[in-house]
Design a protein around this motif. Sequence first.
Motif, PDB file in Angstrom:
ATOM      1  N   ASN A 205       0.826  -1.202   0.000  1.00  0.00           N
ATOM      2  CA  ASN A 205       0.000   0.000   0.000  1.00  0.00           C
ATOM      3  C   ASN A 205       0.864   1.259   0.000  1.00  0.00           C
ATOM      4  OD1 ASN A 205       0.904   0.224   2.658  1.00  0.00           O
ATOM      5  ND2 ASN A 205      -0.969  -0.710   3.493  1.00  0.00           N
TER       6      ASN A 205
ATOM      7  N   GLN B 266      -6.197   6.607  -4.898  1.00  0.00           N
ATOM      8  CA  GLN B 266      -7.363   7.070  -4.148  1.00  0.00           C
ATOM      9  C   GLN B 266      -8.647   6.944  -4.960  1.00  0.00           C
ATOM     10  OE1 GLN B 266      -6.069  11.032  -3.135  1.00  0.00           O
ATOM     11  NE2 GLN B 266      -5.115  10.378  -1.197  1.00  0.00           N
TER      12      GLN B 266
ATOM     13  N   GLU C 137      -9.670   3.309  -4.813  1.00  0.00           N
ATOM     14  CA  GLU C 137     -10.168   2.941  -3.488  1.00  0.00           C
ATOM     15  C   GLU C 137     -11.540   3.539  -3.203  1.00  0.00           C
ATOM     16  OE1 GLU C 137      -7.088   3.989  -0.759  1.00  0.00           O
ATOM     17  OE2 GLU C 137      -5.939   2.147  -1.156  1.00  0.00           O
ATOM     18  N   SER C 138     -11.782   4.738  -3.738  1.00  0.00           N
ATOM     19  CA  SER C 138     -13.102   5.350  -3.535  1.00  0.00           C
ATOM     20  C   SER C 138     -14.189   4.569  -4.264  1.00  0.00           C
ATOM     21  CB  SER C 138     -13.089   6.803  -4.005  1.00  0.00           C
ATOM     22  OG  SER C 138     -12.906   6.876  -5.411  1.00  0.00           O
TER      23      SER C 138
ATOM     24  N   ASN D 200     -12.275  -0.500  -4.265  1.00  0.00           N
ATOM     25  CA  ASN D 200     -11.182  -1.444  -4.511  1.00  0.00           C
ATOM     26  C   ASN D 200     -10.163  -1.425  -3.375  1.00  0.00           C
ATOM     27  OD1 ASN D 200     -11.503  -2.466  -7.456  1.00  0.00           O
ATOM     28  ND2 ASN D 200     -11.874  -0.263  -7.588  1.00  0.00           N
ATOM     29  N   THR D 201      -9.478  -2.549  -3.203  1.00  0.00           N
ATOM     30  CA  THR D 201      -8.264  -2.602  -2.399  1.00  0.00           C
ATOM     31  C   THR D 201      -7.098  -2.520  -3.383  1.00  0.00           C
ATOM     32  OG1 THR D 201      -9.286  -3.968  -0.704  1.00  0.00           O
ATOM     33  CG2 THR D 201      -6.892  -4.009  -0.824  1.00  0.00           C
ATOM     34  N   THR D 202      -6.174  -1.604  -3.164  1.00  0.00           N
ATOM     35  CA  THR D 202      -5.126  -1.371  -4.164  1.00  0.00           C
ATOM     36  C   THR D 202      -3.763  -1.813  -3.657  1.00  0.00           C
ATOM     37  OG1 THR D 202      -4.778   0.888  -3.369  1.00  0.00           O
ATOM     38  CG2 THR D 202      -6.334   0.581  -5.180  1.00  0.00           C
TER      39      THR D 202
ATOM     40  N   ALA E 133      -5.649  -3.551  -8.597  1.00  0.00           N
ATOM     41  CA  ALA E 133      -6.844  -3.330  -7.771  1.00  0.00           C
ATOM     42  C   ALA E 133      -7.623  -4.629  -7.621  1.00  0.00           C
ATOM     43  CB  ALA E 133      -7.731  -2.260  -8.403  1.00  0.00           C
TER      44      ALA E 133
ATOM     45  N   VAL F 228     -16.214   1.473   0.429  1.00  0.00           N
ATOM     46  CA  VAL F 228     -16.478   0.144  -0.152  1.00  0.00           C
ATOM     47  C   VAL F 228     -17.978  -0.142  -0.117  1.00  0.00           C
ATOM     48  CG1 VAL F 228     -16.120  -2.335   0.131  1.00  0.00           C
ATOM     49  CG2 VAL F 228     -14.209  -0.754   0.448  1.00  0.00           C
TER      50      VAL F 228
END
Length: 830
Positions: free
Chosen positions: A603, A624, A627-628, A631-633, A647, A681
């Motif tokens: 991360n 960002q 993730e908005s 997703n988990t990046t 992602a 999420v």
Amino acid sequence: MKKVTLQIPLVLPHVPDEKDRCVDQLVNRLRESEGLEKVHIQVQDSVPLLCLHYDPEKITIDRVRSLAQKAGAAISEQFGHALIEVQGIRHTRHARHIAAGLQAVPGILEAAVSASGMVRLEYDATQTDASAIHGALRRMGLEIIDPEVPAARFLTVSAGGKDEAAHVHGEGEAHEGAHHHTHGGLFGKNTELFFSLLCGALLGIGFGLSFAEAVPAWVSLTLYIGAYFFGGFYTAREAVQTIARGSFEIDFLMLVAAIGAAILGEWAEGALLLFLFSLGHALEHYAMDKARKSIAALADLAPKKALRKQNGQTVEVRIDELRVGDIIVVKPNTKIAADGVVVAGSGSVNQAPITGESMPVDKEPVSDAGKDWSAETNISDVNRVFSGTLNGNSTLEVQVTRAASDSTLSRLVKLVNEAQTQQSPTQQFTDKFEKYFVPAVLILVVLLNFAFLVIDEDFADSFYRSMAVLVAASPCALAISTPSAVLSGVARAARSGVLIKGGRPLEDLGVLTALAFDKTGTLTEGKPKLTQVVTLAEMDETALLKAAVAVEALSDHPLAKAIVRDGTERLKGMDIPVASQLEAVLGKGIKATLGTDTVYIGNVELYQSLDGPVPPAGVIEQVQSLESAGNTTMLIRKNEQYVGIIALMDTPRPEAAPTLKRLERLGIRRMVMLTGDNQHVADAVAAQIGLTDAWGSLLPEEKVAAVQRLRQEVSRVAMVGDGVNDAPAMANSTVGIAMGAAGSDVALETADIALMGDKLETLPFAIGLSRKAKRIIRQNLWMSLGVVALLIPLTIAGIASIGPAVMVHEGSTLLVVFNALRLLAYRDHA
């Protein structure tokens, strides 16, 4: 003070739930112990708690545990629970007579009896035993089919100090039982129908001969008396049993009306009354039997024998001889004999009888065929098979993970049978209504006998009118209207892989206006998937994926496995380089050597703590943005250069969005997702599938509060989850619904409604069926009450006589039964 957990299977191994009488007994006995200042049950965060308050200077925790175990052992020896299957119960009113008769037997504390033949008992073993109970059932004219389908469950209690409490949970045990619903007598199961037809024949012949002048009147009278005998045989028997217990019910009212008609010399009308009443009972029994057979068919799904491998040979054995760990051979197009895992062979299996899935499911062998899989809790659907399902065109070898008596099918059959003994709110209302209505009718009838003192008519006319009112006021249709609908609804649901545990959840599900969903595994797949690959600098997507897969292949983290799985799929057989020297970096990522390069994956915080260049502002913006969107990046750096972003997301189930649309069409106005994931999420998933609300960052106890808040806002709400982690939230909802219950013992026990397959699209079917059942129950209620309300004034006014009254009366009874049977043919049109 240290918390101590007591395993109550050692204490109360046969207790259905925390409200059971045995729990009260345990509490009372513990209160008598010196040092225990207070013992009581309370509910905290929806979980029933057994609280033990004690003085640690007078008693130790070990002593508390010992006292609980000793008290529980004594209670377990004293109190028993049984689920018995019988035959010979003709209708709902007869079931009530049986229940009342059983409760009068010394030692029986509680009895619930279903018209379908299931008897659920709680008894004091110091006063009675199984043989005495069986004798009481036989004296009531019942034949015992399955002497005990145990209803054992467990309680777990943890006892603590002054502010510590004990949790009470439930798990279950199931056993198979045979299912044969017949009706004994001179002509076997059809005795009542034959008696009724004989009554009709004698009535018809006698009525015809009454017009022949050459035939003496005594001939017709003799035939009418014969009609009385056959038509009134079962009615009189039940009336006598009812009177012996000091109560009056419909059968007694009908018998009095028939006797009254005979006293007045209206033998033909009295015989007609008994003929139609007994025929109605017989046809009611036949119609209800259709619903019972639908449930009984579940027990016949499992084969009686299996092919077991032993000493290199294949031997045919009975399924009750199978033991956990045995290997059975399942030939093509045959039923699977036990729950287990596939250890050899692959092919498709039709799981519709258990999970309701319309299409066969592909099965593959497990990776380690020699392992004992019986203790494994996370068995993949592609490896697991269930007893009673149908194998396709290939031969499978299956390792047995459960004994026949504990298979998913056996548990399903037991729970459905238990459900038949549970009364719905409407049924409780009708029973209470009848309790006051029948004595009121008797008082009215007695008063009508003296109408000749007020109006100008003979006593015979007043007496006849009172008998007609007796017929008109008998609420036969009311008694059968709800049980027939509940039984049909439960049977129809079970046929499609939905377990509804009785009339209350069936009715409650039909009035829901809101649903709360757990996210992971309910609305989403429950496992991360590679959703996007973003390249930076000069590296192309293929090279980036190869580097990521090579490095992550060294890790056993769930996200790493997802990258390897989905990345390999995207690379479609390309050669992937081998990385080495994996090293975790500060718990925020990993690094490894790939060729001559060092590759970092992690991360943004990882790179802010490392030496070397920090991620550029543009890269952070891309991270960002991903993730908005939920997703988990993972940011990838090769040496000093940022080369890409990967992602991942726990993606929504493909069926989630269309299922929610169907629920909306069914009238569900609020659909709320409850999740521990962050709000970004939650919002992203909600937007994709069409939820009305998404509440994120919730701890398990906060999910309970969320359900309570939702109930305050919309009154009736169901909680949909896996039945394990969501149990407290389910307990706080109007109805708890568990998905994938075929693979989870806990889900089967904790939920009010269990969707056997891991199929979200089954939910609209269950709600639609419940809505239909609720409508039919309401229709039956108005129909049966309407007929009584119409006939009483008509008979009091003398407009309707006994003949028309009994025809309308019995017609309405059959009408509500066949109206209820429409549920067996319910189709999901949502």
